[in-house]
Design an enzyme around this catalytic site. Sequence first.
Site, PDB file in Angstrom:
ATOM      1  N   CYS A   1       0.507  20.126  -2.081  1.00 58.08           N
ATOM      2  CA  CYS A   1       1.071  19.708  -0.489  1.00 58.08           C
ATOM      3  C   CYS A   1       1.706  18.409  -0.165  1.00 58.08           C
ATOM      4  O   CYS A   1       1.803  17.378  -1.126  1.00 58.08           O
ATOM      5  CB  CYS A   1      -0.325  19.734   0.529  1.00 58.08           C
ATOM      6  SG  CYS A   1      -1.823  20.674   0.391  1.00 58.08           S
TER       7      CYS A   1
ATOM      8  N   GLU B   1       6.968  31.528 -22.365  1.00 58.60           N
ATOM      9  CA  GLU B   1       7.452  30.772 -21.588  1.00 58.60           C
ATOM     10  C   GLU B   1       8.544  31.963 -20.596  1.00 58.60           C
ATOM     11  O   GLU B   1       8.712  31.961 -19.150  1.00 58.60           O
ATOM     12  CB  GLU B   1       8.302  29.618 -21.719  1.00 58.60           C
ATOM     13  CG  GLU B   1       9.144  29.189 -20.933  1.00 58.60           C
ATOM     14  CD  GLU B   1       8.506  27.955 -19.684  1.00 58.60           C
ATOM     15  OE1 GLU B   1       8.891  28.145 -18.817  1.00 58.60           O
ATOM     16  OE2 GLU B   1       7.204  28.839 -19.603  1.00 58.60           O
TER      17      GLU B   1
ATOM     18  N   ASN C   1      -4.066  15.172   1.136  1.00 59.24           N
ATOM     19  CA  ASN C   1      -3.906  16.113  -0.801  1.00 59.24           C
ATOM     20  C   ASN C   1      -5.367  15.737  -1.137  1.00 59.24           C
ATOM     21  O   ASN C   1      -5.610  15.010  -1.309  1.00 59.24           O
ATOM     22  CB  ASN C   1      -2.437  15.989  -0.699  1.00 59.24           C
ATOM     23  CG  ASN C   1      -1.566  16.154  -0.287  1.00 59.24           C
ATOM     24  OD1 ASN C   1      -1.312  16.641   0.553  1.00 59.24           O
ATOM     25  ND2 ASN C   1      -0.016  15.125  -1.056  1.00 59.24           N
ATOM     26  N   GLY C   2      -5.713  17.167  -2.225  1.00 61.61           N
ATOM     27  CA  GLY C   2      -6.654  16.966  -2.703  1.00 61.61           C
ATOM     28  C   GLY C   2      -7.751  17.826  -1.866  1.00 61.61           C
ATOM     29  O   GLY C   2      -7.433  18.773  -1.032  1.00 61.61           O
TER      30      GLY C   2
ATOM     31  N   TRP D   1      -0.754  23.369   1.437  1.00 56.95           N
ATOM     32  CA  TRP D   1      -0.913  24.634   0.804  1.00 56.95           C
ATOM     33  C   TRP D   1      -2.308  24.905   0.862  1.00 56.95           C
ATOM     34  O   TRP D   1      -3.491  23.873   0.091  1.00 56.95           O
ATOM     35  CB  TRP D   1      -0.435  24.088  -0.277  1.00 56.95           C
ATOM     36  CG  TRP D   1      -0.885  25.238  -2.086  1.00 56.95           C
ATOM     37  CD1 TRP D   1       0.992  26.149  -2.114  1.00 56.95           C
ATOM     38  CD2 TRP D   1      -1.345  26.018  -3.179  1.00 56.95           C
ATOM     39  NE1 TRP D   1       0.422  27.296  -2.577  1.00 56.95           N
ATOM     40  CE2 TRP D   1      -0.595  26.416  -3.529  1.00 56.95           C
ATOM     41  CE3 TRP D   1      -2.034  25.316  -2.969  1.00 56.95           C
ATOM     42  CZ2 TRP D   1      -1.414  27.021  -4.427  1.00 56.95           C
ATOM     43  CZ3 TRP D   1      -3.209  25.659  -3.969  1.00 56.95           C
ATOM     44  CH2 TRP D   1      -2.873  26.841  -5.039  1.00 56.95           C
TER      45      TRP D   1
ATOM     46  N   LYS E   1       8.433  32.994 -16.303  1.00 56.44           N
ATOM     47  CA  LYS E   1       9.309  32.671 -15.611  1.00 56.44           C
ATOM     48  C   LYS E   1      10.162  33.796 -15.083  1.00 56.44           C
ATOM     49  O   LYS E   1       9.679  32.888 -13.131  1.00 56.44           O
ATOM     50  CB  LYS E   1      11.113  32.418 -16.530  1.00 56.44           C
ATOM     51  CG  LYS E   1      10.936  31.072 -16.919  1.00 56.44           C
ATOM     52  CD  LYS E   1      11.048  29.939 -15.842  1.00 56.44           C
ATOM     53  CE  LYS E   1      10.320  28.611 -15.988  1.00 56.44           C
ATOM     54  NZ  LYS E   1       9.008  28.699 -16.333  1.00 56.44           N
TER      55      LYS E   1
ATOM     56  N   HIS F   1      -1.482  46.146 -32.833  1.00 53.98           N
ATOM     57  CA  HIS F   1      -2.835  45.769 -32.790  1.00 53.98           C
ATOM     58  C   HIS F   1      -3.257  46.236 -31.442  1.00 53.98           C
ATOM     59  O   HIS F   1      -5.030  45.573 -30.917  1.00 53.98           O
ATOM     60  CB  HIS F   1      -3.753  45.253 -32.352  1.00 53.98           C
ATOM     61  CG  HIS F   1      -3.536  44.738 -34.520  1.00 53.98           C
ATOM     62  ND1 HIS F   1      -4.437  44.753 -35.225  1.00 53.98           N
ATOM     63  CD2 HIS F   1      -2.655  43.883 -35.368  1.00 53.98           C
ATOM     64  CE1 HIS F   1      -3.513  44.787 -36.251  1.00 53.98           C
ATOM     65  NE2 HIS F   1      -3.140  43.962 -35.922  1.00 53.98           N
TER      66      HIS F   1
ATOM     67  N   LYS G   1       4.753  23.313  -6.716  1.00 52.27           N
ATOM     68  CA  LYS G   1       5.192  22.339  -7.642  1.00 52.27           C
ATOM     69  C   LYS G   1       4.535  21.597  -8.508  1.00 52.27           C
ATOM     70  O   LYS G   1       4.685  21.530  -9.998  1.00 52.27           O
ATOM     71  CB  LYS G   1       6.297  21.514  -7.310  1.00 52.27           C
ATOM     72  CG  LYS G   1       6.919  20.320  -8.372  1.00 52.27           C
ATOM     73  CD  LYS G   1       8.014  21.064  -9.589  1.00 52.27           C
ATOM     74  CE  LYS G   1       8.829  20.827 -10.439  1.00 52.27           C
ATOM     75  NZ  LYS G   1       9.851  21.512 -11.058  1.00 52.27           N
TER      76      LYS G   1
ATOM     77  N   GLU H   1       6.641  34.511 -12.494  1.00 52.42           N
ATOM     78  CA  GLU H   1       7.193  33.049 -11.325  1.00 52.42           C
ATOM     79  C   GLU H   1       7.720  33.585 -10.134  1.00 52.42           C
ATOM     80  O   GLU H   1       7.685  33.314  -9.060  1.00 52.42           O
ATOM     81  CB  GLU H   1       7.425  31.809 -11.736  1.00 52.42           C
ATOM     82  CG  GLU H   1       6.214  31.126 -12.230  1.00 52.42           C
ATOM     83  CD  GLU H   1       6.602  30.083 -13.173  1.00 52.42           C
ATOM     84  OE1 GLU H   1       5.844  28.405 -12.625  1.00 52.42           O
ATOM     85  OE2 GLU H   1       7.516  29.832 -14.043  1.00 52.42           O
TER      86      GLU H   1
ATOM     87  N   ARG I   1       7.266  21.600  -3.048  1.00 50.00           N
ATOM     88  CA  ARG I   1       6.596  21.009  -3.273  1.00 50.00           C
ATOM     89  C   ARG I   1       5.633  22.258  -3.171  1.00 50.00           C
ATOM     90  O   ARG I   1       4.564  23.051  -4.074  1.00 50.00           O
ATOM     91  CB  ARG I   1       5.722  20.067  -3.178  1.00 50.00           C
ATOM     92  CG  ARG I   1       5.980  18.788  -3.523  1.00 50.00           C
ATOM     93  CD  ARG I   1       5.952  17.404  -3.223  1.00 50.00           C
ATOM     94  NE  ARG I   1       4.247  17.353  -3.461  1.00 50.00           N
ATOM     95  CZ  ARG I   1       3.713  16.572  -4.524  1.00 50.00           C
ATOM     96  NH1 ARG I   1       4.426  16.167  -4.950  1.00 50.00           N
ATOM     97  NH2 ARG I   1       2.875  16.046  -4.330  1.00 50.00           N
TER      98      ARG I   1
END
Length: 609
Positions: A2, A486, A105-106, A79, A490, A509, A604, A493, A27
């Site tokens: 947010c 990574e 926010n939070g 968000w 990517k 395995h 973000k 995402e 964000r």
Amino acid sequence: MCGIVGYIGKRDVAPLLLEGLQRLEYRGYDSAGIVITSKTAAGKPGTLKMVKAKGRVRELEAKVPKRFAGTTGIAHTRWATHGAPSDENAHPHLDADSKVAVVHNGIIDNASELRAKLTADGVVFLSETDTEVLVHLIARAQADTLEGKVREALRHVEGTYGIAVMHADFNDRIVVARNGSPVVLGIGEKEMFVASDVAALVAHTRQVVTLDDGEMATLKADDFRTYTTEGSTTTATPTTVEWEAESYDMGGHDTYMHKEIFEQADAVDRVLRGRIDDRFSTVHLGGLNLDAREARGVRRIKILGCGTSYHAGQIGAQLIEELARIPADAEPASEFRYRNPVVDPDTLYVAVSQSGETYDVLAAVQELKRKGARVLGVVNVVGSAIAREADGGTYVHAGPEVCVVSTKCFTNTVVAFALLALHLGRIRDLSVADGKRIIDGLRRLPEQISEILAGEDEIKRLAAEYAEAKSMMFIGRVRGYPVAREASLKLKEVSYIHAEAYPASELKHGPLALIEPAMPTVAIVPDDDLLEKNRAAMEEIKARSGRILAVAHQVQEKADHTIVVPKNENELDPILMGIPLQLFAYHTALAMGRDIDKPRNLAKSVTVE
């Protein structure tokens, strides 16, 4: 996640707030809102005017009336946590009398309990959010000042918050508070700003004050003051933001992700600049606050991060073990803080975060500090919470990273770990010759990154060929495994293609059961002492009719396609091998028509659990 923006001064506030929200869109959010008021004669109450909308800032802007004048206001991008995205759940929230407005926010952990008590007292809630609880607590507070009302309300709250509050009866001020979620004040000429991120401020001022946890501030047009939630005055000295507004623009690229991928050569040059000591074949990292005797006393290093920062920490741990011969490992901060870890006085802890505000990492740092551990920070944002909480550390100097998907900050973080590993190695047992070898390799990185990026057209062609895959596997061995993780992240995402990453040695395995023509594999194949082992893994995949895209230093016969990258020192090769896979993820997503800078469901800077 947010975003908060606020302004008090003489200018028309609505355009300023909408511009600030647009700068915070990266964000991640699902709704937005704005509330404003005009300054009135002393002692006269004002009127709060509010507009909210589900969706993007452009939807909010379309709903703002032409006559929406005011000189004070707060705005928010939300968000969703408590309650689905909707106009009703969007911030700001007002009390029943439309006198108090709050953006937050939070997460308020005890919101359900507080809501039940307020409902029993006759309060009618208009949203499903935890934030509305705080609005009613402030409205019902008995204090005579807005500052006192906010302090009184916060005494009942458990959880995290970054808030900005307006009150119709105190329309000459905005009151803000922080606990676990960023709040930054912008100091102007007879005007003041507040935001959750400097990106919303730098177009208007580069003089900022960052609040600490447990700190509040009152903003008036010509003044500000800071104090604790208990009312004690604190000292706030403005600092100058390193980056200008242009740093947050696209710079001629179609997306921020593309721009930031192509900034990596310059970014790596920046993190190296002024730090290399050729005389002693080492580096200067003065911000560590760790002298040679203390460094030699370190018996183990534990690296904590989340997501991309965790993967960078995995490569960092390998670099530290190889160059400094100190046992090192990386762990998700979100897991570490909940498993009651043994905190060893001889262990050095390293917290990694692009924003420096990632809640799980910050909470882990605070727990470690409480237990007497020594903590270093590896962060990108100067003056961020982790940078302030840590005993020392190093900045990665990647510059502003706007796209939700991290690229240049990942690369610079790994380079920063290479510098840390070299520094510790030369204090311990790394030879002058090996130190010089690593330094020469580091200096080659910017040019080699540019060489990789020059091959974008071929990577774009390959991405189009693999974009029809429903699922992909990424494999690597030792140095290549964190690169595979990574790269897998990517692709997930930004393209939403399901992807898995495994150590190449683990194929037999279990994961081999997944191999078929419809499941391509991306293999990380550095030209090192494990080259033949990696080739054997590709043999296993080809024997089961799997398609292979290799990232290697030479064309691989068993692969259907190979992206060839330039060779550096073995220890530094992972830095280069991840970059073409950033472009691969980008062009795969582009071919699929994804919203590249704002992937669904993601944010973000993750400042909640």
